[in-house]
Design a protein around this motif. Structure first.
Motif, PDB file in Angstrom:
ATOM      1  N   ASN A 162       4.781   0.281 -11.744  1.00 24.83           N
ATOM      2  CA  ASN A 162       4.351   1.069 -12.828  1.00 24.83           C
ATOM      3  C   ASN A 162       3.165   1.877 -12.402  1.00 24.83           C
ATOM      4  N   GLY A 163       2.624   1.770 -11.361  1.00 24.79           N
ATOM      5  CA  GLY A 163       1.630   2.522 -10.740  1.00 24.79           C
ATOM      6  C   GLY A 163       2.298   3.579  -9.518  1.00 24.79           C
ATOM      7  N   TYR A 164       0.960   4.212  -9.120  1.00 26.29           N
ATOM      8  CA  TYR A 164       1.297   5.087  -7.888  1.00 26.29           C
ATOM      9  C   TYR A 164       1.511   4.156  -6.714  1.00 26.29           C
ATOM     10  N   ALA A 165       2.364   4.932  -5.636  1.00 17.40           N
ATOM     11  CA  ALA A 165       2.725   4.191  -4.393  1.00 17.40           C
ATOM     12  C   ALA A 165       2.582   5.081  -3.507  1.00 17.40           C
ATOM     13  N   VAL A 166       1.911   4.608  -2.100  1.00 17.58           N
ATOM     14  CA  VAL A 166       1.760   5.348  -1.129  1.00 17.58           C
ATOM     15  C   VAL A 166       2.226   4.699   0.228  1.00 17.58           C
ATOM     16  N   ALA A 167       2.901   5.448   1.290  1.00 15.08           N
ATOM     17  CA  ALA A 167       3.544   4.602   2.404  1.00 15.08           C
ATOM     18  C   ALA A 167       3.166   5.967   3.546  1.00 15.08           C
ATOM     19  N   ILE A 168       3.114   5.341   4.590  1.00 16.66           N
ATOM     20  CA  ILE A 168       2.867   6.224   5.881  1.00 16.66           C
ATOM     21  C   ILE A 168       4.008   5.568   6.763  1.00 16.66           C
ATOM     22  N   ALA A 169       4.511   7.097   7.262  1.00 12.22           N
ATOM     23  CA  ALA A 169       5.851   7.019   8.055  1.00 12.22           C
ATOM     24  C   ALA A 169       5.647   7.281   9.594  1.00 12.22           C
ATOM     25  N   ALA A 170       5.977   6.498  10.644  1.00 14.97           N
ATOM     26  CA  ALA A 170       5.869   7.224  12.083  1.00 14.97           C
ATOM     27  C   ALA A 170       7.251   7.284  12.279  1.00 14.97           C
TER      28      ALA A 170
END
Length: 215
Positions: A162-170
């Motif tokens: 229900n909150g914001y999510a962040v991911a880093i992709a290489a």
């Protein structure tokens, strides 16, 4: 004779793997000259005598992207187009922001394997193997988890919190490419014939037109 064949097989496999990645650099660096009109496999090198630190620098990956769109996600790319110093180095990266329940729709990278790290939130991720198995490999990731998507396979990520999510992709290419499945199929220019899509997806033509209208 057998040992010679085995050696040849190993050399062939090694060469095949080497040819499957971006071309390797033949100098210290080859900063992309985005002003050149010469077409090559990649980008023409900028004169190394005028290269500066700014050619190897990208700023802003700390800032959240705007997720106000129908999918509720946004990808901030750091590919060779955004960071010219990546040219010939065979790597790139991206930040992916997700609103609650936001989706990075099923897509492929035709030229790269992707490894994803969750920085915040939780994501349902998965990829589908090739024909004929079409097996779905899926799991839920939380902060600190890492997941890899093999090159060329259809994959997705969805925020399941229900909150914001962040991911880093290489990614294993300076220019991995992105093919969003629904957009490519139903939003091509010009349109793929509705009769073809209706038969391919086993739906009526009216349904195809309705989906195409969204793209």
């Amino acid at each position: 004779m057998t040992s010679h064949l085995l050696l040849f097989g190993i050399l062939f496999a090694t060469c095949s793997l080497a040819l499957a990645s971006d071309p390797g650099p033949l100098q210290d660096f080859c900063v992309a000259d985005n002003t050149s009109e010469v077409l090559v496999n990649g980008f023409v090198c900028k004169d190394p005598n005028v290269v500066t630190a700014g050619d190897f620098l990208f700023k802003g990956l700390d800032r959240m992207g705007n997720t106000s769109n129908p999918f509720g996600s946004i990808v901030t790319q750091v590919f060779v187009q955004q960071l010219p110093g990546l040219n010939t180095l065979g790597i790139s990266m991206a930040r992916i922001d997700f609103a609650p329940w936001g989706l990075n729709a099923p897509h492929t990278h035709p030229r790269a394997t992707e490894i994803l790290t969750v920085i915040e939130g939780s994501l349902e991720v998965g990829f589908v193997t090739s024909n004929p198995a079409n097996r779905l490999i899926t799991t839920t990731l939380v902060k600190g988890d890492v997941f890899v998507f093999p090159v060329g396979l259809i994959h997705f990520q969805q925020n399941v919190g229900n909150g914001y999510a962040v991911a880093i992709a290489a990614l294993s290419s300076q220019n991995p490419g992105v093919i969003t499945i629904a957009k490519a199929v139903f939003g091509s220019n010009p349109d793929i014939s509705a009769d073809i899509l209706a038969k391919a997806f086993q739906v009526d033509v009216k349904t195809v037109y309705e989906i195409q209208s969204k793209f």
